[in-house]
Write a protein that holds these residues in place. Sequence first.
Motif, PDB file in Angstrom:
ATOM      1  N   TRP A  40      -3.404   4.932   7.641  1.00  7.07           N
ATOM      2  CA  TRP A  40      -2.245   4.484   6.866  1.00  7.07           C
ATOM      3  C   TRP A  40      -2.381   4.870   5.394  1.00  7.07           C
ATOM      4  O   TRP A  40      -1.400   5.132   4.708  1.00  7.07           O
ATOM      5  N   ASP A  43      -0.978   8.418   4.431  1.00  6.10           N
ATOM      6  CA  ASP A  43       0.456   8.486   4.171  1.00  6.10           C
ATOM      7  C   ASP A  43       0.776   8.092   2.730  1.00  6.10           C
ATOM      8  O   ASP A  43       1.613   8.699   2.078  1.00  6.10           O
ATOM      9  N   LEU A  44       0.101   7.071   2.228  1.00  2.00           N
ATOM     10  CA  LEU A  44       0.315   6.639   0.849  1.00  2.00           C
ATOM     11  C   LEU A  44      -0.153   7.696  -0.147  1.00  2.00           C
ATOM     12  O   LEU A  44       0.512   7.962  -1.152  1.00  2.00           O
ATOM     13  N   ARG A  49       1.391   7.932  -4.028  1.00  2.00           N
ATOM     14  CA  ARG A  49       1.230   6.542  -4.478  1.00  2.00           C
ATOM     15  C   ARG A  49       0.073   6.363  -5.463  1.00  2.00           C
ATOM     16  O   ARG A  49       0.120   5.513  -6.333  1.00  2.00           O
ATOM     17  N   TYR A  50      -0.960   7.169  -5.353  1.00  4.74           N
ATOM     18  CA  TYR A  50      -2.140   6.994  -6.198  1.00  4.74           C
ATOM     19  C   TYR A  50      -2.277   8.083  -7.253  1.00  4.74           C
ATOM     20  O   TYR A  50      -3.346   8.271  -7.812  1.00  4.74           O
TER      21      TYR A  50
END
Length: 95
Positions: A40, A43-44, A49-50
């Motif tokens: 998961w 996907d981020l 996202r980071y």
Amino acid sequence: MELARTPWTFAQLADAIGRATGRSISVEKITSQEAGPFGWLFDLIAAGRYERETPDLARLSGRQPTSMMTSSRMSCEHRSRDGRLASQAGVNARR
């Protein structure tokens, strides 16, 4: 507060590990399902996202965070239980 340092890609990480070990390291793209229990997170990361840097870690620690290149080199130089360098013992490196 987010404890983030300079963003990096898997290709940059492979390059840093390759330089630290003196070996050619390649990145193999896999799906989040193939990544196992932490899939998961892939996907981020892929969604960006980071991909940000904050001053929080430096502010809390009172120093600049260690770079990815330095962290990779230090990890590869860490001695294994039998006294050989991890890079000599083949630890964490594909042949």
